[in-house]
Write an enzyme that holds these catalytic residues in place. Structure first.
Site, PDB file in Angstrom:
ATOM      1  N   GLY A 133       0.794  -1.225   0.000  1.00 25.50           N
ATOM      2  CA  GLY A 133       0.000   0.000   0.000  1.00 25.50           C
ATOM      3  C   GLY A 133       0.828   1.277   0.000  1.00 25.50           C
ATOM      4  N   LEU A 183       1.498   3.451   2.320  1.00 19.82           N
ATOM      5  CA  LEU A 183       2.456   3.531   3.426  1.00 19.82           C
ATOM      6  C   LEU A 183       3.376   2.325   3.440  1.00 19.82           C
ATOM      7  CD1 LEU A 183       3.550   4.855   5.992  1.00 19.82           C
ATOM      8  CD2 LEU A 183       1.689   3.747   7.270  1.00 19.82           C
ATOM      9  N   ASP A 216      -3.530 -13.143   3.076  1.00 19.29           N
ATOM     10  CA  ASP A 216      -4.787 -12.520   3.466  1.00 19.29           C
ATOM     11  C   ASP A 216      -4.710 -12.219   4.959  1.00 19.29           C
ATOM     12  OD1 ASP A 216      -7.339 -11.757   4.123  1.00 19.29           O
ATOM     13  OD2 ASP A 216      -8.328 -13.548   3.336  1.00 19.29           O
ATOM     14  N   TYR A 228     -15.438   4.404   9.450  1.00 24.78           N
ATOM     15  CA  TYR A 228     -13.991   4.202   9.432  1.00 24.78           C
ATOM     16  C   TYR A 228     -13.383   4.525  10.797  1.00 24.78           C
ATOM     17  CZ  TYR A 228      -9.088   4.863   8.084  1.00 24.78           C
ATOM     18  OH  TYR A 228      -7.715   4.791   8.005  1.00 24.78           O
ATOM     19  N   LYS A 280     -11.489   1.973  13.393  1.00 22.76           N
ATOM     20  CA  LYS A 280     -10.146   2.227  13.899  1.00 22.76           C
ATOM     21  C   LYS A 280     -10.115   2.230  15.429  1.00 22.76           C
ATOM     22  CE  LYS A 280      -7.681   2.407  10.202  1.00 22.76           C
ATOM     23  NZ  LYS A 280      -6.698   1.316   9.955  1.00 22.76           N
TER      24      LYS A 280
END
Length: 306
Positions: free
Chosen positions: A10, A12, A41, A129, A133
């Protein structure tokens, strides 16, 4: 030091692999994107257990997550698994193998009403989201108490596709002449992914030296912009027309975006002794990030120039 970076393909994760290149580092990705990555996964207990059994890392970094709003809406169950279930599995695995864990979280655990947020500020997320988190942080704290949680704001950097970051997405839409309304209320603190990865490497080094930086840390750039302000900066820098772009309240109209989640990063900056020359300013860095996504839309002269 042996390190495993979960989510290494990704935005980051890619610079994270570079930041840890001085160590014995392995990265995982859902789909293999290079010979350096292990296909895995992160929501599969067997996959996570098997890779940790085989690699026996000293440090584990969890960059797995799904931040894109279109996925929250279109595939919420999958987005939740990537943000919460994966965090649980990786935290449990790191604890069981005696590895230090650095878990990446988000400024969206806050409601955006009372910035700047210290690490011990009450969490009150306003969208799915942010709630995921928060659940992930709770799972990490419960399953791997010795872990360090690092909250970051929106990131930008070298993207592999235009929609990988908000910045490159709006840049490509601007240069294509798309009619759009961009939010001019919510303030974001875009932080370069390379800088965030370097900070993670410093934190990992401190962890393995037994230095205590706190169970939760914050890192963020200091410059704040709305989406509309960012697109105006792009237009001015590249001489692109912006008459088709309107300032609006697109992200706050539904009440599901925090207005200002600025993070107080003073404690971590002081603890790391982060040198001034390493800070990356958005107004100096965004040009090289967005330019590749403007070139294909800009007219080319007969002489081949832009």
């Amino acid at each position: 030091m042996r390190a495993v970076i979960f989510g290494a393909s990704g935005l980051l994760g890619r610079p994270m692999m570079r930041a840890f290149a001085d160590q014995q580092v392995s990265g995982t990705g859902l789909r293999r994107k290079s010979q350096r990555l292990i296909t895995l996964d992160a929501t599969s207990p067997g996959d996570v257990r098997d890779v940790l059994d085989r690699l026996r890392p000293d440090i584990v970094v969890n960059c797995v997550g799904e931040r894109r709003p279109e996925v929250w809406a279109g595939a919420p169950a999958r987005a939740r698994r990537l943000n919460v279930a994966a965090a649980r599995l990786i935290a449990q695995g790191a604890h069981d193998h005696g590895a230090r864990l650095l878990h990446i979280s988000s400024d969206y655990v806050f409601d955006g009403r009372n910035p700047a947020y210290r690490t011990d500020a009450p969490r009150n997320p306003v969208n799915a989201y942010g709630r995921w988190k928060r659940l992930a942080e709770d799972a990490v704290r419960s399953l791997c108490p010795e872990a360090t949680i690092l909250r970051l704001p929106v990131l930008y950097g070298r993207a592999e596709y235009a929609t990988e970051t908000n910045l490159t997405q709006i840049a490509s839409q601007l240069s294509a002449g798309c009619d759009m309304e961009l939010d001019d209320d919510c303030v974001r603190y875009p932080t370069h992914a390379n800088e965030a990865a370097e900070v993670c490497r410093w934190i990992a080094g401190a962890q393995l030296q037994g230095r205590y930086l706190g169970s939760v840390c914050h890192w963020s750039a200091e410059q704040g912009f709305t989406k509309y302000e960012m697109v105006v900066m792009i237009a001015r820098r590249f001489g692109l027309p912006a008459v088709h772009v309107r300032a609006g309240q697109a992200d706050t109209a539904g009440g599901d975006r925090p207005v200002d989640c600025r993070l107080d990063c003073g404690d971590l900056r002081a603890a790391l002794g982060w040198p001034a020359h390493r800070y990356r300013r958005f107004d100096e860095e965004f040009t090289q990030v967005v330019e590749p996504w403007l070139l294909s839309f800009r007219p080319v002269s007969a002489e081949g120039g832009r």
